[in-house]
Motif scaffolding. Structure first.
Motif, mmCIF file in Angstrom:
data_model
loop_
_atom_site.group_PDB
_atom_site.id
_atom_site.type_symbol
_atom_site.label_atom_id
_atom_site.label_comp_id
_atom_site.label_asym_id
_atom_site.label_seq_id
_atom_site.Cartn_x
_atom_site.Cartn_y
_atom_site.Cartn_z
ATOM 1 N N ASP A 1 42.213 1.101 -34.113
ATOM 2 C CA ASP A 1 43.250 1.666 -33.029
ATOM 3 C C ASP A 1 42.411 2.447 -31.875
ATOM 4 O O ASP A 1 41.763 3.427 -31.415
ATOM 5 C CB ASP A 1 43.929 3.136 -32.966
ATOM 6 C CG ASP A 1 45.465 3.610 -32.175
ATOM 7 O OD1 ASP A 1 45.668 3.485 -31.252
ATOM 8 O OD2 ASP A 1 45.965 4.784 -32.845
ATOM 9 N N GLU A 2 42.559 1.333 -31.081
ATOM 10 C CA GLU A 2 41.388 1.439 -29.768
ATOM 11 C C GLU A 2 39.883 2.371 -30.516
ATOM 12 O O GLU A 2 39.882 2.568 -29.606
ATOM 13 C CB GLU A 2 42.413 2.439 -28.147
ATOM 14 C CG GLU A 2 43.843 2.314 -28.559
ATOM 15 C CD GLU A 2 44.030 3.014 -26.885
ATOM 16 O OE1 GLU A 2 43.251 2.960 -26.190
ATOM 17 O OE2 GLU A 2 44.788 3.088 -27.111
ATOM 18 N N GLN B 1 42.894 6.444 -33.280
ATOM 19 C CA GLN B 1 41.974 6.712 -32.524
ATOM 20 C C GLN B 1 41.650 8.134 -32.035
ATOM 21 O O GLN B 1 40.782 8.192 -30.929
ATOM 22 C CB GLN B 1 43.704 7.078 -31.526
ATOM 23 C CG GLN B 1 43.206 6.558 -30.405
ATOM 24 C CD GLN B 1 44.727 6.231 -28.997
ATOM 25 O OE1 GLN B 1 45.448 7.002 -29.806
ATOM 26 N NE2 GLN B 1 44.844 6.059 -27.687
ATOM 27 N N THR C 1 50.067 3.123 -31.177
ATOM 28 C CA THR C 1 49.892 3.423 -32.872
ATOM 29 C C THR C 1 50.590 3.701 -33.223
ATOM 30 O O THR C 1 50.768 3.714 -34.722
ATOM 31 C CB THR C 1 49.816 5.262 -32.449
ATOM 32 O OG1 THR C 1 48.421 4.959 -31.243
ATOM 33 C CG2 THR C 1 49.420 6.194 -33.345
HETATM 34 MG MG LIG Z 1 48.299 5.235 -29.529
#
Ligand SMILES: [Mg+2]
Ligand SMILES: Nc1ncnc2c1ncn2[C@@H]1O[C@H](COP(=O)(O)OP(=O)(O)O)[C@@H](O)[C@H]1O
Lengths: 233, 291
Positions: A162-163, A86, A42
């Protein structure tokens, strides 16, 4: 497109989270970013989308040295970056459509055009029946798809996620990956941070691997995904 | 769809913004009363000034006040350069001026009332009262000349002091308004930090974000400004109504001209302008801390 030179990053007086990060992403490339939890994925993405400034080293984005770019010129750069956070960061007093339209509004777009464009995209990610729902009334996976739609609505030149497939079923994850790939084919440079090794192997893009604050770039072990049964059409 | 009409920031959910209209209303109320008071004082001074300058009053002690003496003084005064009119004040008129101050009984008890001569001067003419006194008292001993200067300048000084005080208080009220807006805006910035960060990330210019706070500050302060002005107007009209029967000699009329009523709108307009400007500066400053 994006180039890091000996970038180091620490929060306050804490330990250095990222050390001597050097890499460059050619225009139109597609990379995965992996590393264990807390490895700094991140943080690295934040440096890429200009939410953080590195404690040392150089960041070049869109052929500009960020440390030498006047603050007033940064919004124009940010508008060319799509980010999937995220934690989604949807605005709860706005509907799904309004959330996705936000980057266009910030850009000063026309309302009527914005509206049809946004509805089309939300339908495409499978939310055609929840257009006017508030994010808090939707499932995690549905919120994630709104966040992704918002990140890509502007056809960004750089997409950082992010993911983005952390909360969705496998078949939806694959569908979202196809959305990213389609965007990539249209010229967008893409970086996807993910834990999902199956997905990495299936799609076979090169990997940025974070370990102990250092970055290694490796080509994917697998061949690019054309293997049968992935649902790719 | 109302995409363009809904603010990105959910201001209506802030607790902190609820107080701002009340604070602004109170400040505009006090400020408008102050300002109206200053205008009334200023009007009064002007009216005294214009009735009393260009005039002198010659007093002749009762003992010397024969018709012949009065005639001599009128002749002398009429011949003085700068004098345009000379009029001996009839005894009953002089008495009428004194009744409200001394009462019938005192006047009937044989109080020696001096004879008065009104002197009007040409516009802009200035006669030295003490020189004139010296000249006139050679012909009629005991004669004095009053040009009202001492009395008037004391009153004017008092009036100016009241005006200055009113503007200082207005300034203090404005500073408190600024502080109130700064705190409201700061708490708004804290409450909406996540959304602001998001807009910033999407490439919103600081002015786009500040603009939303500015419009919010305008809405809140406009609401308060209208309420405060209305309350002040009611109070001023009530004062004028209560004071309508009072003799103008004692108390200046507490009324405003149409132009002054319009001028009074400076107070709410100023409050709105201060609120918008303060909100803008506060947000712009806070945003420069973001990368
Ligand atoms: Mg992260
Ligand atoms: N705002 C912050 N302040 C201080 N430390 C932070 C902050 N954000 C992240 N960290 C620390 O930086 C390290 C990397 O975090 P992060 O970049 O979120 O990793 P990842 O996304 O790979 O899980 C972690 O040790 C985390 O505790």
């Amino acid at each position: 497109m994006l180039r890091f030179e000996n970038v180091g990053m620490r929060y306050g007086i804490g330990p250095e989270i990222l050390r001597d990060i050097s890499f460059s992403l050619p225009p139109g490339s597609f990379h995965f970013l992996t590393g264990s939890s807390g490895a700094g994925k991140t943080t690295l993405l934040k440096l890429m989308y200009l939410a953080l400034r590195p404690t040392r080293g150089l960041v070049h984005l869109f052929d500009k040295d960020i440390s030498l770019t006047p603050r007033d010129d940064l919004p124009a750069l940010r508008r060319r970056i799509g980010v999937v956070f995220q934690d989604f960061r949807l605005i709860d007093h706005l509907t799904a459509v309004e959330n996705v339209a936000l980057p266009l509004r910030v850009n000063g777009g026309r309302h009527a055009e914005i509206d049809s464009h946004v509805r089309e995209l939300l339908s495409w990610v499978g939310l055609g029946d929840r257009l006017d729902a508030r994010p808090s009334t939707l499932s995690g996976g549905q919120q994630q798809r709104i966040a992704i739609a918002r990140a890509v609505i502007n056809r960004p030149r750089l997409l950082l996620a992010d993911e983005p497939t952390g909360n969705v079923d496998d078949h939806i994850a694959v569908r979202l990956m196809h959305l990213f790939e389609e965007l990539n084919r249209a010229g967008t440079t893409v970086v996807i941070a993910t834990h999902n090794h199956a997905l990495i192997e299936e799609f076979g893009h090169p990997v940025l691997q974070l370990d102990n604050g250092e970055l290694a770039v490796r080509r994917n072990i697998q061949a690019p995904a054309v293997s049968p049964g992935t649902g790719k059409t | 769809m109302m995409l363009g009409h809904r603010a990105d920031l959910p201001f209506d959910r802030d607790q902190s913004t609820r107080f701002l209209p009340w604070i602004v209303a109170l400040m505009v109320f006090l400020g408008a009363l102050m300002f109206a008071g200053a205008m009334v004082v200023s009007d009064t001074i002007d009216s005294w000034d214009s009735t009393l300058t260009g005039r002198m009053t010659v007093q002749v002690p009762k003992d010397s006040a024969t018709d012949a003496a009065t005639g001599t003084l009128v002749t002398l005064l009429s011949a003085t350069p700068g004098v345009t009119a000379v009029r001996p004040v009839p005894a009953n008129e002089a008495r009428a001026l004194l009744v409200p101050w001394l009462g019938e009984e005192v006047l009937d008890s044989g109080l020696p009332i001096p004879a008065l001569i009104d002197v009007e001067l040409a516009a802009g003419a200035r006669l030295d009262a003490s020189l004139l006194t010296a000249r006139l008292s050679q012909s009629v001993p005991g004669t004095t000349v009053d040009d009202h200067r001492v009395w008037l300048s004391a009153l004017i000084n008092l009036g100016r002091a009241i005006e200055i005080l009113a503007f200082i208080i207005l300034g203090l009220i404005a500073s408190s308004a600024i502080v109130a807006v700064i705190f409201t805006t700061r708490s708004g910035l804290a409450v909406h930090a996540a959304i602001i960060e998001l807009l910033h990330q999407m490439g919103a210019h600081d002015t786009y974000i500040a603009g939303q706070f500015q419009i919010q500050a305008m809405k809140l302060s406009l609401r308060g400004g209208i309420a405060g002005t209305a309350a002040a107007a009611i109070v001023l009209l009530a004062f004028a109504w209560v004071g309508r029967g009072i003799d103008a000699a004692f108390l200046p009329p507490v009324t405003l001209t149409i132009a002054e009523w319009i001028t009074l709108l400076i107070v709410p307009a100023g409050a709105v302008a201060i609120a918008m400007f303060t909100a803008r500066v506060t947000v712009m400053r806070a945003l420069t801390r973001m990368p």
